[in-house]
Design a protein around this motif. Sequence first.
Motif, PDB file in Angstrom:
ATOM      1  N   LEU A 192       3.347  12.238   6.044  1.00  0.00           N
ATOM      2  CA  LEU A 192       1.965  12.543   5.662  1.00  0.00           C
ATOM      3  C   LEU A 192       1.014  11.727   6.542  1.00  0.00           C
ATOM      4  O   LEU A 192       1.106  10.501   6.576  1.00  0.00           O
ATOM      5  CB  LEU A 192       1.745  12.215   4.185  1.00  0.00           C
ATOM      6  CG  LEU A 192       2.639  12.986   3.213  1.00  0.00           C
ATOM      7  CD1 LEU A 192       2.531  12.401   1.809  1.00  0.00           C
ATOM      8  CD2 LEU A 192       2.290  14.469   3.207  1.00  0.00           C
ATOM      9  N   PRO A 193       0.076  12.385   7.239  1.00  0.00           N
ATOM     10  CA  PRO A 193      -0.700  11.698   8.285  1.00  0.00           C
ATOM     11  C   PRO A 193      -1.992  11.042   7.801  1.00  0.00           C
ATOM     12  O   PRO A 193      -3.068  11.225   8.387  1.00  0.00           O
ATOM     13  CB  PRO A 193      -1.002  12.845   9.257  1.00  0.00           C
ATOM     14  CG  PRO A 193      -1.185  14.040   8.362  1.00  0.00           C
ATOM     15  CD  PRO A 193      -0.171  13.852   7.249  1.00  0.00           C
ATOM     16  N   TRP A 194      -1.927  10.275   6.725  1.00  0.00           N
ATOM     17  CA  TRP A 194      -3.144   9.659   6.195  1.00  0.00           C
ATOM     18  C   TRP A 194      -3.762   8.690   7.198  1.00  0.00           C
ATOM     19  O   TRP A 194      -3.054   8.001   7.933  1.00  0.00           O
ATOM     20  CB  TRP A 194      -2.836   8.896   4.906  1.00  0.00           C
ATOM     21  CG  TRP A 194      -2.166   9.678   3.837  1.00  0.00           C
ATOM     22  CD1 TRP A 194      -0.947   9.430   3.269  1.00  0.00           C
ATOM     23  CD2 TRP A 194      -2.678  10.849   3.166  1.00  0.00           C
ATOM     24  NE1 TRP A 194      -0.676  10.370   2.306  1.00  0.00           N
ATOM     25  CE2 TRP A 194      -1.713  11.250   2.222  1.00  0.00           C
ATOM     26  CE3 TRP A 194      -3.861  11.601   3.289  1.00  0.00           C
ATOM     27  CZ2 TRP A 194      -1.882  12.356   1.390  1.00  0.00           C
ATOM     28  CZ3 TRP A 194      -4.036  12.705   2.470  1.00  0.00           C
ATOM     29  CH2 TRP A 194      -3.054  13.072   1.536  1.00  0.00           C
ATOM     30  N   ASP A 195      -5.096   8.602   7.166  1.00  0.00           N
ATOM     31  CA  ASP A 195      -5.787   7.553   7.912  1.00  0.00           C
ATOM     32  C   ASP A 195      -5.676   6.214   7.189  1.00  0.00           C
ATOM     33  O   ASP A 195      -5.632   5.161   7.834  1.00  0.00           O
ATOM     34  CB  ASP A 195      -7.268   7.914   8.096  1.00  0.00           C
ATOM     35  CG  ASP A 195      -7.456   9.038   9.101  1.00  0.00           C
ATOM     36  OD1 ASP A 195      -6.921   8.913  10.221  1.00  0.00           O
ATOM     37  OD2 ASP A 195      -8.121  10.032   8.775  1.00  0.00           O
ATOM     38  N   THR A 196      -5.655   6.255   5.873  1.00  0.00           N
ATOM     39  CA  THR A 196      -5.511   5.041   5.087  1.00  0.00           C
ATOM     40  C   THR A 196      -5.012   5.412   3.692  1.00  0.00           C
ATOM     41  O   THR A 196      -5.026   6.589   3.314  1.00  0.00           O
ATOM     42  CB  THR A 196      -6.842   4.263   4.996  1.00  0.00           C
ATOM     43  OG1 THR A 196      -6.600   2.971   4.438  1.00  0.00           O
ATOM     44  CG2 THR A 196      -7.871   4.987   4.163  1.00  0.00           C
ATOM     45  N   ILE A 197      -4.557   4.416   2.965  1.00  0.00           N
ATOM     46  CA  ILE A 197      -4.053   4.603   1.606  1.00  0.00           C
ATOM     47  C   ILE A 197      -5.061   3.999   0.630  1.00  0.00           C
ATOM     48  O   ILE A 197      -5.394   2.818   0.732  1.00  0.00           O
ATOM     49  CB  ILE A 197      -2.686   3.907   1.409  1.00  0.00           C
ATOM     50  CG1 ILE A 197      -1.627   4.492   2.354  1.00  0.00           C
ATOM     51  CG2 ILE A 197      -2.237   4.006  -0.044  1.00  0.00           C
ATOM     52  CD1 ILE A 197      -1.230   5.905   2.066  1.00  0.00           C
ATOM     53  N   MET A 198      -5.570   4.811  -0.282  1.00  0.00           N
ATOM     54  CA  MET A 198      -6.397   4.312  -1.378  1.00  0.00           C
ATOM     55  C   MET A 198      -5.685   4.620  -2.680  1.00  0.00           C
ATOM     56  O   MET A 198      -5.125   5.699  -2.857  1.00  0.00           O
ATOM     57  CB  MET A 198      -7.788   4.939  -1.361  1.00  0.00           C
ATOM     58  CG  MET A 198      -8.614   4.547  -0.167  1.00  0.00           C
ATOM     59  SD  MET A 198     -10.329   5.044  -0.333  1.00  0.00           S
ATOM     60  CE  MET A 198     -10.908   4.740   1.326  1.00  0.00           C
TER      61      MET A 198
END
Length: 286
Positions: A192-198
């Motif tokens: 999964l190509p997320w920019d960041t994890i929130m």
Amino acid sequence: MTHKTDEAWCNSGKSQSAISRRFFFTLLGGTAVLMTDGLISSRSIAAAGSAVPRVKALVFDVFGTVVDWRGSIIREGQLLAERKGYNVDWGEFADRWRAGYGPSMNRVRTGELPWTKLDDLHRIVLDELVEEFSLTNMSEEELQHLNYAWHRLTPWPDVIAGLSRLKNEYPIATLSNGNVSLLMNMAKNAGLPWDTIMSAELSRHYKPDPEAYLKAPELFSLAPDEVMLVAAHPSDLRAAAAAGLSTGYVHRALERGAENPKARPDTGQFDIYAEDFLDLARQLGA
């Protein structure tokens, strides 16, 4: 031979300066891109083609919206049964495990439990199910591996391609009740190509508490309505809207299995209704 017009272009600092301040379009790989002051920004193009032009970042509910939790847990159970010889209805097991999700978070929300990560809440429910479904002779290592099945959930077929398109135009991140390590491991496992994890872990408030939603615009340095929550669950979206976020509904008819398809919510509640992430990308100009 150099044309005079070319010479004038190259020799005129004034012309170059004027062009450096001018917005203009070019085509890169067939995609219209806006250039200004030497920087390329396709975000303005996406906004121009978006159904919700005010949105500048996207955050995603994960369980059910991004990943097929039920099918994944069934598969993990079947693999366990092959090793241990259990005779279990794994669809029912998955549903029961998921059913413990809300009540366990409410115990944190009401103060019955201190802040507790979702991994640990999942384990509390799992320990009860192990007894109920007679999953005997499981070692602690096997129990931990099964509990971490939530780290190994499989995305829906449209997700990777859809997120990749959206990532080209918007910052994309999770906004999930899953803890950070769970979401990070899931992203690594599934690509999964997320920019960041929130995560709710950052605010120490589980959705639908408003603090869980407002953490995203705070960290993105954006106004709440400039951030869109994308989710397959109307209740999640309604809570996000109440906190001021924009909302995008994605339909996941098979979240609870083919034998129990989900109905679409009434239109008019949310900013966007999409069939899948590719449709969402199209509607957002990505």
